[in-house]
Design a protein around this motif. Structure first.
Motif, short mmCIF file in Angstrom:
data_model
loop_
_atom_site.label_atom_id
_atom_site.label_comp_id
_atom_site.label_asym_id
_atom_site.label_seq_id
_atom_site.Cartn_x
_atom_site.Cartn_y
_atom_site.Cartn_z
N ALA A 97 0.77 -1.16 0.03
CA ALA A 97 0.04 -0.14 -0.05
C ALA A 97 0.85 1.42 -0.04
N ARG A 98 2.02 1.19 0.63
CA ARG A 98 2.88 2.26 0.59
C ARG A 98 3.63 2.45 -0.56
N CYS A 99 3.81 1.60 -1.52
CA CYS A 99 4.52 1.77 -2.71
C CYS A 99 3.93 2.70 -3.89
N PRO A 100 4.82 3.49 -4.45
CA PRO A 100 4.15 4.54 -5.30
C PRO A 100 3.50 3.75 -6.43
N GLY A 101 3.54 2.51 -6.79
CA GLY A 101 2.94 2.03 -7.89
C GLY A 101 1.60 1.79 -7.53
N SER A 102 1.06 1.60 -6.30
CA SER A 102 -0.31 1.38 -6.04
C SER A 102 -1.06 2.60 -6.34
N GLY A 103 -0.37 3.74 -6.57
CA GLY A 103 -1.23 5.19 -6.69
C GLY A 103 -1.42 5.27 -8.14
N HIS A 104 -0.83 4.59 -9.00
CA HIS A 104 -0.97 4.77 -10.46
C HIS A 104 -1.42 3.59 -11.10
N GLY A 105 -1.30 2.31 -10.72
CA GLY A 105 -1.66 0.87 -10.94
C GLY A 105 -1.81 -0.07 -10.17
N VAL A 106 -1.48 -1.13 -9.92
CA VAL A 106 -1.83 -2.21 -8.81
C VAL A 106 -0.54 -2.80 -8.41
N VAL A 107 -0.59 -3.32 -7.00
CA VAL A 107 0.68 -4.04 -6.77
C VAL A 107 -0.14 -5.28 -6.25
N GLU A 108 0.53 -6.26 -6.89
CA GLU A 108 0.10 -7.68 -6.46
C GLU A 108 0.90 -8.47 -5.63
N VAL A 109 0.67 -8.90 -4.45
CA VAL A 109 1.59 -9.52 -3.44
C VAL A 109 1.45 -11.00 -3.61
N ARG A 110 2.56 -11.62 -3.61
CA ARG A 110 2.53 -13.08 -4.01
C ARG A 110 3.57 -13.56 -2.78
N PRO A 111 3.11 -14.73 -2.16
CA PRO A 111 4.21 -15.10 -1.16
C PRO A 111 5.07 -15.92 -2.15
N ILE A 112 6.37 -16.13 -1.58
CA ILE A 112 7.50 -16.96 -2.23
C ILE A 112 7.28 -18.35 -1.81
N TRP A 113 7.14 -19.23 -2.72
CA TRP A 113 7.34 -20.80 -2.20
C TRP A 113 8.81 -21.11 -2.03
N ASP A 114 9.11 -21.49 -0.86
CA ASP A 114 10.50 -21.42 -0.81
C ASP A 114 10.97 -22.75 -1.33
N MET A 115 11.84 -22.82 -2.06
CA MET A 115 12.73 -23.97 -2.86
C MET A 115 14.10 -24.09 -2.26
N THR A 116 14.30 -23.75 -1.00
CA THR A 116 15.51 -23.99 -0.45
C THR A 116 15.70 -25.46 -0.36
N HIS A 117 14.97 -26.39 0.00
CA HIS A 117 14.87 -27.87 0.27
C HIS A 117 13.89 -28.31 -0.33
N PRO A 118 14.13 -28.24 -1.86
CA PRO A 118 12.78 -28.86 -2.80
C PRO A 118 12.48 -30.45 -2.27
N PRO A 119 11.42 -30.79 -2.20
CA PRO A 119 10.97 -32.41 -1.86
C PRO A 119 11.86 -33.23 -3.06
N SER A 120 12.20 -34.48 -2.68
CA SER A 120 12.78 -35.13 -3.37
C SER A 120 11.89 -35.98 -4.41
N ALA A 121 12.56 -36.22 -5.54
CA ALA A 121 11.81 -36.82 -6.41
C ALA A 121 10.90 -37.93 -6.30
N GLY A 122 11.17 -38.77 -5.23
CA GLY A 122 10.45 -40.04 -4.85
C GLY A 122 9.42 -39.52 -3.64
N ALA A 123 9.41 -38.37 -3.31
CA ALA A 123 8.51 -38.09 -2.08
C ALA A 123 7.01 -37.98 -2.76
#
Length: 123
Positions: A97-123
């Motif tokens: 809401a504080r971002c200047p872009g919210s005043g002349h467009g839209v700001v979409e907020v998306r949580p990051i899917w943490d892939m630091t430890h991705p699941p193993s292929a067999g999981a």
């Protein structure tokens, strides 16, 4: 938790700005970035070049198709992003809401899917 703030706006509006308006706009984004840094939530950001520079790639039936231009045409285009580390969604929304872009467009907020430890292929 990390969140990506995706900034969408009608890029034609940027092309219509006077030099003074462009300078004021840049100053607003610089101040916003400084506030993110001072709050220790800033992780990164970038501005994208105009949509006319986009190239779209897809694979259909094993064949690569390369198309000039964006995947979808819309009134507002993705113009840049901020990556922030906020304690929760409410805090991320407050920063959006504080971002200047919210005043002349839209700001979409998306949580990051943490892939630091991705699941193993067999999981």
């Amino acid at each position: 938790m990390q969140y990506l703030l995706l900034l969408y706006a009608d890029e034609a509006g940027f092309k219509r700005m006077t030099p003074d308006q462009a300078k004021q706009g840049l100053a607003a984004y610089m101040a916003y970035t400084d506030a993110l840094v001072k709050a220790d939530v800033y992780k990164g950001s970038n501005r994208l070049q105009f949509i006319s520079t986009a190239t779209t790639v897809r694979v259909v039936d094993g064949k690569t198709q390369v198309l000039d231009g964006p995947y979808a045409y819309s009134k507002e285009q993705l113009g840049g992003y901020y990556l922030i580390d906020a304690p929760d969604l409410d805090a991320a929304l407050s920063w959006a809401a504080r971002c200047p872009g919210s005043g002349h467009g839209v700001v979409e907020v998306r949580p990051i899917w943490d892939m630091t430890h991705p699941p193993s292929a067999g999981a």
